[in-house]
Write a protein that holds these residues in place. Sequence first.
Motif, PDB file in Angstrom:
ATOM      1  N   ARG A   1      33.929 150.653  -1.112  1.00 17.92           N
ATOM      2  CA  ARG A   1      32.760 150.298  -1.927  1.00 17.92           C
ATOM      3  C   ARG A   1      32.334 148.851  -1.733  1.00 17.92           C
ATOM      4  N   VAL A   2      33.290 147.935  -1.610  1.00 18.69           N
ATOM      5  CA  VAL A   2      32.934 146.518  -1.475  1.00 18.69           C
ATOM      6  C   VAL A   2      32.185 146.283  -0.174  1.00 18.69           C
ATOM      7  N   ALA A   3      32.687 146.850   0.907  1.00 19.23           N
ATOM      8  CA  ALA A   3      32.018 146.710   2.197  1.00 19.23           C
ATOM      9  C   ALA A   3      30.645 147.356   2.167  1.00 19.23           C
ATOM     10  N   ALA A   4      30.555 148.528   1.535  1.00 19.26           N
ATOM     11  CA  ALA A   4      29.271 149.222   1.462  1.00 19.26           C
ATOM     12  C   ALA A   4      28.253 148.417   0.671  1.00 19.26           C
ATOM     13  N   SER A   5      28.666 147.848  -0.458  1.00 19.84           N
ATOM     14  CA  SER A   5      27.772 147.014  -1.258  1.00 19.84           C
ATOM     15  C   SER A   5      27.339 145.775  -0.486  1.00 19.84           C
ATOM     16  N   THR A   6      28.283 145.145   0.193  1.00 20.97           N
ATOM     17  CA  THR A   6      27.970 143.943   0.978  1.00 20.97           C
ATOM     18  C   THR A   6      26.992 144.258   2.098  1.00 20.97           C
ATOM     19  N   ALA A   7      27.189 145.390   2.754  1.00 20.74           N
ATOM     20  CA  ALA A   7      26.290 145.799   3.829  1.00 20.74           C
ATOM     21  C   ALA A   7      24.875 146.003   3.301  1.00 20.74           C
ATOM     22  N   GLN A   8      24.749 146.686   2.166  1.00 16.74           N
ATOM     23  CA  GLN A   8      23.424 146.955   1.600  1.00 16.74           C
ATOM     24  C   GLN A   8      22.729 145.669   1.194  1.00 16.74           C
ATOM     25  N   LEU A   9      23.461 144.749   0.574  1.00 19.45           N
ATOM     26  CA  LEU A   9      22.860 143.484   0.146  1.00 19.45           C
ATOM     27  C   LEU A   9      22.343 142.696   1.345  1.00 19.45           C
ATOM     28  N   GLY A  10      23.085 142.712   2.444  1.00 15.20           N
ATOM     29  CA  GLY A  10      22.638 141.989   3.628  1.00 15.20           C
ATOM     30  C   GLY A  10      21.362 142.565   4.216  1.00 15.20           C
ATOM     31  N   ILE A  11      21.267 143.886   4.285  1.00 19.30           N
ATOM     32  CA  ILE A  11      20.066 144.513   4.826  1.00 19.30           C
ATOM     33  C   ILE A  11      18.878 144.275   3.902  1.00 19.30           C
ATOM     34  N   ALA A  12      19.094 144.439   2.600  1.00 19.54           N
ATOM     35  CA  ALA A  12      18.017 144.205   1.641  1.00 19.54           C
ATOM     36  C   ALA A  12      17.499 142.773   1.745  1.00 19.54           C
ATOM     37  N   SER A  13      18.394 141.822   1.869  1.00 20.11           N
ATOM     38  CA  SER A  13      17.984 140.416   1.960  1.00 20.11           C
ATOM     39  C   SER A  13      17.129 140.156   3.189  1.00 20.11           C
ATOM     40  N   ARG A  14      17.488 140.764   4.314  1.00 26.07           N
ATOM     41  CA  ARG A  14      16.707 140.575   5.530  1.00 26.07           C
ATOM     42  C   ARG A  14      15.309 141.157   5.386  1.00 26.07           C
ATOM     43  N   LEU A  15      15.224 142.358   4.813  1.00 28.01           N
ATOM     44  CA  LEU A  15      13.914 142.992   4.658  1.00 28.01           C
ATOM     45  C   LEU A  15      13.026 142.205   3.700  1.00 28.01           C
ATOM     46  N   TRP A  16      13.587 141.760   2.580  1.00 28.07           N
ATOM     47  CA  TRP A  16      12.796 140.955   1.641  1.00 28.07           C
ATOM     48  C   TRP A  16      12.346 139.651   2.281  1.00 28.07           C
ATOM     49  N   SER A  17      13.223 139.009   3.043  1.00 28.91           N
ATOM     50  CA  SER A  17      12.864 137.742   3.689  1.00 28.91           C
ATOM     51  C   SER A  17      11.658 137.927   4.597  1.00 28.91           C
ATOM     52  N   LEU A  18      11.686 138.969   5.377  1.00 29.85           N
ATOM     53  CA  LEU A  18      10.590 139.246   6.300  1.00 29.85           C
ATOM     54  C   LEU A  18       9.300 139.552   5.540  1.00 29.85           C
ATOM     55  N   GLY A  19       9.379 140.424   4.544  1.00 30.79           N
ATOM     56  CA  GLY A  19       8.185 140.807   3.798  1.00 30.79           C
ATOM     57  C   GLY A  19       7.624 139.683   2.949  1.00 30.79           C
ATOM     58  N   LEU A  20       8.467 139.007   2.190  1.00 30.91           N
ATOM     59  CA  LEU A  20       7.997 137.902   1.351  1.00 30.91           C
ATOM     60  C   LEU A  20       7.420 136.774   2.194  1.00 30.91           C
ATOM     61  N   GLY A  21       8.081 136.474   3.295  1.00 27.82           N
ATOM     62  CA  GLY A  21       7.593 135.394   4.146  1.00 27.82           C
ATOM     63  C   GLY A  21       6.215 135.672   4.692  1.00 27.82           C
ATOM     64  N   CYS A  22       5.989 136.879   5.169  1.00 23.62           N
ATOM     65  CA  CYS A  22       4.664 137.234   5.686  1.00 23.62           C
ATOM     66  C   CYS A  22       3.620 137.227   4.569  1.00 23.62           C
ATOM     67  N   ALA A  23       4.009 137.692   3.378  1.00 20.90           N
ATOM     68  CA  ALA A  23       3.084 137.675   2.247  1.00 20.90           C
ATOM     69  C   ALA A  23       2.679 136.248   1.900  1.00 20.90           C
ATOM     70  N   ALA A  24       3.648 135.335   1.915  1.00 16.23           N
ATOM     71  CA  ALA A  24       3.357 133.946   1.572  1.00 16.23           C
ATOM     72  C   ALA A  24       2.472 133.271   2.614  1.00 16.23           C
ATOM     73  N   LEU A  25       2.717 133.569   3.881  1.00 10.48           N
ATOM     74  CA  LEU A  25       2.000 132.891   4.955  1.00 10.48           C
ATOM     75  C   LEU A  25       0.643 133.508   5.259  1.00 10.48           C
ATOM     76  N   ALA A  26       0.498 134.809   5.023  1.00 11.42           N
ATOM     77  CA  ALA A  26      -0.721 135.476   5.486  1.00 11.42           C
ATOM     78  C   ALA A  26      -1.339 136.442   4.493  1.00 11.42           C
ATOM     79  N   GLY A  27      -0.650 136.737   3.394  1.00  5.57           N
ATOM     80  CA  GLY A  27      -1.180 137.705   2.450  1.00  5.57           C
ATOM     81  C   GLY A  27      -1.099 139.133   2.947  1.00  5.57           C
ATOM     82  N   ARG A  28      -0.407 139.355   4.050  1.00  7.13           N
ATOM     83  CA  ARG A  28      -0.193 140.692   4.588  1.00  7.13           C
ATOM     84  C   ARG A  28       1.247 140.785   5.067  1.00  7.13           C
ATOM     85  N   ILE A  29       1.749 142.007   5.207  1.00  7.20           N
ATOM     86  CA  ILE A  29       3.139 142.215   5.592  1.00  7.20           C
ATOM     87  C   ILE A  29       3.206 143.270   6.686  1.00  7.20           C
ATOM     88  N   PRO A  30       4.242 143.243   7.513  1.00  3.39           N
ATOM     89  CA  PRO A  30       4.406 144.318   8.502  1.00  3.39           C
ATOM     90  C   PRO A  30       4.865 145.599   7.815  1.00  3.39           C
TER      91      PRO A  30
END
Length: 231
Positions: free
Chosen positions: A56-85
């Motif tokens: 469970r610990v590894a599974a939770s850690t894996a999910q948090l890492g993937i979620a963080s990457r996706l949010w970083s990409l989406g939020l960053g594009c929203a902030a810079l351009a108002g659109r997201i991939p």
Amino acid sequence: MDDVLRRLAAVGPFFAVPYGKEPPGPGFRPLTALYGEQLGPYVAEVGRRIGTGPGRVAASTAQLGIASRLWSLGLGCAALAGRIPDLAADRVWWRLPDAGSLQLWLPEPAPGLPAEALGETVLGNLAALDEGLRERFGVSPKVLRGNTASGLVGALRVLIDRVPGGAAVELAGALLADGGALAGTGTFIHEEGLGVAFVRRSCCLYYQVPGGGLCGDCVLRTERRTGRRTG
């Protein structure tokens, strides 16, 4: 989105995502593959690297890492351009190098979705991952939703330190507010000039990693100060 992704890469390595007609090396596959037959081996590898084994610990850690990457990409594009991939699981590709964290690649990013689609595209992506982690590793929905919220706020915190992030703050706040898709996951505060604060209502289990300790937004910090259980 090409120019936006180039600008976003300057924010930091967690925000940098290669893109184009050809992947930047061998081994990339859609996230749908990771969420399918590759999920067990991936969690096992995460568990090996953090010293907990494939549970469970590894599974939770894996999910948090993937979620963080996706949010970083989406939020960053929203902030810079108002659109997201488009961040659907079949549109984002991944590989895990021998050393270092999960790498992402976007094949031929489309002109982009409205920023308001951020929650739908990221949470839709994570839904398949979360289902697999619940069924195979017994990670609770509460933990997974809390991880998703933590990843969102963590990405936002880094982003607004480096670029004007008004749009990103608004999007994150709406997702975490009452009635938002991540309502009830924690207490979110933003104050202009002071940044963001977040205290979640669940634990990501990272304290069980050897030498891991408590995360900055962990519910256990509040419990230990007050002597109460918050769930």
